[in-house]
Design a protein around this motif. Structure first.
Motif, PDB file in Angstrom:
ATOM      1  N   PHE A 191       0.898  -1.242   0.138  1.00 53.38           N
ATOM      2  CA  PHE A 191       0.069   0.075  -0.084  1.00 53.38           C
ATOM      3  C   PHE A 191       0.750   1.389  -0.031  1.00 53.38           C
ATOM      4  N   ASN A 192       1.983   1.365   0.867  1.00 57.30           N
ATOM      5  CA  ASN A 192       2.482   2.567   1.008  1.00 57.30           C
ATOM      6  C   ASN A 192       4.144   2.352   0.270  1.00 57.30           C
ATOM      7  N   LYS A 193       3.987   1.485  -0.657  1.00 54.26           N
ATOM      8  CA  LYS A 193       5.289   1.272  -1.372  1.00 54.26           C
ATOM      9  C   LYS A 193       5.159   2.239  -2.694  1.00 54.26           C
ATOM     10  N   ARG A 194       6.349   2.720  -3.171  1.00 58.35           N
ATOM     11  CA  ARG A 194       6.170   3.324  -4.452  1.00 58.35           C
ATOM     12  C   ARG A 194       5.782   2.516  -5.443  1.00 58.35           C
ATOM     13  N   HIS A 195       4.453   2.993  -6.081  1.00 57.99           N
ATOM     14  CA  HIS A 195       3.976   2.378  -7.231  1.00 57.99           C
ATOM     15  C   HIS A 195       3.250   1.058  -6.728  1.00 57.99           C
ATOM     16  N   GLY A 196       3.133   0.929  -5.402  1.00 60.15           N
ATOM     17  CA  GLY A 196       2.565  -0.185  -5.012  1.00 60.15           C
ATOM     18  C   GLY A 196       0.799  -0.246  -5.192  1.00 60.15           C
ATOM     19  N   VAL A 197       0.212   0.915  -4.933  1.00 61.98           N
ATOM     20  CA  VAL A 197      -1.148   1.035  -5.361  1.00 61.98           C
ATOM     21  C   VAL A 197      -1.311   0.864  -6.803  1.00 61.98           C
ATOM     22  N   ALA A 198      -0.591   1.551  -7.527  1.00 60.42           N
ATOM     23  CA  ALA A 198      -0.719   1.209  -9.218  1.00 60.42           C
ATOM     24  C   ALA A 198      -0.488  -0.157  -9.424  1.00 60.42           C
ATOM     25  N   ILE A 199       0.200  -1.049  -8.793  1.00 59.44           N
ATOM     26  CA  ILE A 199       0.265  -2.294  -9.025  1.00 59.44           C
ATOM     27  C   ILE A 199      -0.918  -3.179  -8.813  1.00 59.44           C
ATOM     28  N   LEU A 200      -1.349  -2.989  -7.636  1.00 55.07           N
ATOM     29  CA  LEU A 200      -2.463  -3.510  -7.004  1.00 55.07           C
ATOM     30  C   LEU A 200      -3.850  -3.116  -7.755  1.00 55.07           C
ATOM     31  N   LEU A 201      -3.771  -1.912  -8.140  1.00 51.84           N
ATOM     32  CA  LEU A 201      -5.075  -1.522  -9.226  1.00 51.84           C
ATOM     33  C   LEU A 201      -4.983  -1.998 -10.692  1.00 51.84           C
ATOM     34  N   GLY A 202      -3.816  -2.293 -10.785  1.00 51.89           N
ATOM     35  CA  GLY A 202      -3.778  -3.167 -12.335  1.00 51.89           C
ATOM     36  C   GLY A 202      -3.874  -4.616 -12.090  1.00 51.89           C
ATOM     37  N   ILE A 203      -3.752  -5.260 -10.969  1.00 49.73           N
ATOM     38  CA  ILE A 203      -4.139  -6.401 -10.588  1.00 49.73           C
ATOM     39  C   ILE A 203      -5.768  -6.657 -10.637  1.00 49.73           C
ATOM     40  N   MET A 204      -6.200  -5.655  -9.952  1.00 51.82           N
ATOM     41  CA  MET A 204      -7.758  -5.379  -9.797  1.00 51.82           C
ATOM     42  C   MET A 204      -8.274  -5.258 -10.986  1.00 51.82           C
TER      43      MET A 204
END
Length: 381
Positions: free
Chosen positions: A254-267
Motif C-alpha cells: 500500500f505505501n510502497k512506491r507504485h504499490g497501489v498502481a500495481i494493486l489497481l492493475g491486478i484488480m
C-alpha cells in the motif's frame, strides 16, 4: 477480532449450497429465496450509521458484543422451518454482521496503532478464508445431515467468537463516553461533507456491487456455456480462496512506491479483463480455472484496498468508524441493487452479453475511483 471477522461473511456464504433445501422445505420460489442474500446487504445500508452512533455512546467493544448476540440469535432462529423465522433471523444476522463490518477497522486503529497493516491483514484473511470454507463445508454437511443440523453446526463458530470477545467487555478497555468525555473526542469535519469521503464510499460500493454480482451470476453464466453445476460451484469456491493472499499483499504494497498502481492493475485484470472472457463460448475447465483464479485475485485486491482506505485515509479511530459506517451504508445499498439489476437486464435481453459488458464498465469505474482516492490526501480533521 479474527474470530469476530470469521463470522462476517460465513452466514451469507453458507446459503448458496443450502438454497435448494430451503426452497424445498419452505416451498419457496427462487425469487423469494434470493431475499436471503439480499436482506443482509440492505441491513448493512440501513444500520451502518446507527451503529456508529451506538458505538459513540456504548464504546466499540460493547457495541460489537451486544449486536453480535443478535447474529447468534438470528442464526439459530433460522433453524425454525418457517418463512417468518427465516427472514427475521436473516435480518438479525445482518445487524450483527454490520457491527463487525463497521467497528473492527476502528478497533484495529485504536488497539493496534503501530500494526494497522498486520491487523487489517488478519481481519480480512479470517473473514475471507472462513467465508470460503463455509461455502464448501455447508455443501458437504447438507448432503449428510439435515438443513437444521447444518445451520446449527456452522453457528458454533459465532458462539466461540462471542465467548472469546467477552473479556474485552469485562476489562472495559473502552468504556462508553459520558457527555463530558465526548468533549475530548478529536474534532473532525464530517466525512459526509468531504469529497474524499464520498469517493471512498463510491469505491467501496462499486467493489461490493461487482463482487456480489459475480458471486450471484457467475454460475448461471457458466451454465449457459454448458458447464456443470458441480464445476461451477468448485470454480466459485476457488475464486473466493484465490483472493486470500491479497490480505497480506495489499497492506504490504500500500505505501510502497507504485504499490497501489500495481494493486489497481491486478484488480483491473481480475475485474475488467477476466469477466470479459465469459463472452467466449467455452466450457474448458483449465481455461475457466485460470479465469476464476485471476478474478479472485481482483476481488482480493478490491476488498482489502477498501479496508485500507478506511484506516490509512483517516487520522483517528472515531473518523475511521465514521467513514466505515458511511461507506458501508451507501456502498451496500448499491451492492444490493446490482445483482437484481443484472438479473432484470438478462431477463429483458435474454442474453448474458450486456450483463458482462455492464459488469466490465462498472469494474473500470471502480479502478478509476481507486486512482482518484489514492491521489487524494487524508480526510480533513
Amino acid at each position: 477480532m479474527m474470530l469476530i471477522a470469521a463470522n462476517l461473511r460465513l452466514p451469507i456464504t453458507i446459503i448458496p449450497p443450502l438454497l435448494p433445501s430451503i426452497e424445498k422445505a419452505l416451498h419457496l420460489p427462487s425469487s423469494m429465496a434470493g431475499l436471503i442474500t439480499s436482506i443482509p446487504l440492505v441491513t448493512f445500508a440501513i444500520f451502518s450509521p446507527i451503529i456508529v452512533k451506538l458505538a459513540q455512546r456504548w464504546g466499540n467493544e460493547r457495541t460489537v458484543f451486544a449486536l453480535f448476540l443478535l447474529l447468534i440469535a438470528g442464526t439459530y432462529l433460522r433453524i425454525i422451518p418457517t418463512l417468518p423465522a427465516l427472514l427475521f433471523g436473516t435480518f438479525l444476522i445482518g445487524i450483527g454482521i454490520d457491527s463487525g463490518n463497521v467497528l473492527v477497522p476502528a478497533l484495529i486503529k485504536a488497539h493496534m496503532p503501530y500494526k494497522i497493516r498486520l491487523g487489517t491483514s488478519l481481519y480480512t484473511l479470517s473473514m475471507l478464508l472462513v467465508g470460503a470454507i463455509g461455502t464448501a463445508v455447508s455443501g458437504i454437511l447438507i448432503s449428510r445431515t439435515s438443513l437444521a443440523a447444518t445451520q446449527a453446526y456452522l453457528g458454533i463458530i459465532s458462539i466461540i467468537a462471542i465467548i472469546a470477545w467477552f473479556p474485552n467487555v469485562r476489562t472495559k478497555r473502552e468504556t462508553p463516553l459520558t457527555d463530558e468525555q465526548r468533549t475530548h473526542i478529536p474534532h473532525y469535519q464530517s466525512v459526509w461533507h468531504q469529497s474524499l469521503g464520498w469517493l471512498i464510499t463510491l469505491f467501496f460500493g462499486l467493489q461490493s456491487l461487482v463482487y456480489y454480482a459475480i458471486i450471484t451470476w457467475m454460475p448461471a453464466i457458466l451454465a449457459a456455456h454448458g458447464v456443470s453445476t458441480i464445476t461451477s460451484s468448485n470454480l466459485l469456491t476457488l475464486l473466493q480462496i484465490s483472493g486470500l493472499p491479497l490480505s497480506f499483499m495489499v497492506p504490504l504494497l500500500f505505501n510502497k512506491r507504485h504499490g497501489v498502481a500495481i494493486l489497481l492493475g491486478i484488480m483491473s485484470l481480475g475485474y475488467v479483463v477476466a469477466p470479459l472472457t465469459w463472452l467466449i463460448n467455452t466450457n474448458s475447465v483449465p481455461f475457466l480455472t485460470l479465469i476464476s483464479l485471476v478474478t479472485g485475485l481482483g476481488s482480493g485486491v478490491a476488498f482489502n484496498l477498501a479496508i485500507m482506505f478506511f484506516t490509512e485515509k483517516t487520522t483517528n479511530p472515531y473518523q475511521t468508524a465514521a467513514i466505515s459506517g458511511m461507506a458501508q451504508s451507501a456502498g451496500y445499498l448499491l451492492a444490493a441493487v446490482g445483482p437484481i439489476l443484472f438479473g432484470y437486464l438478462q431477463q429483458f435481453s435474454q442474453s448474458w452479453v450486456p450483463v458482462i459488458w455492464l459488469l466490465a464498465i462498472l469494474a473500470a469505474a471502480l479502478t478509476t475511483t481507486g486512482i482518484i482516492v489514492q491521489r487524494h490526501g487524508m480526510l480533513k480533521n
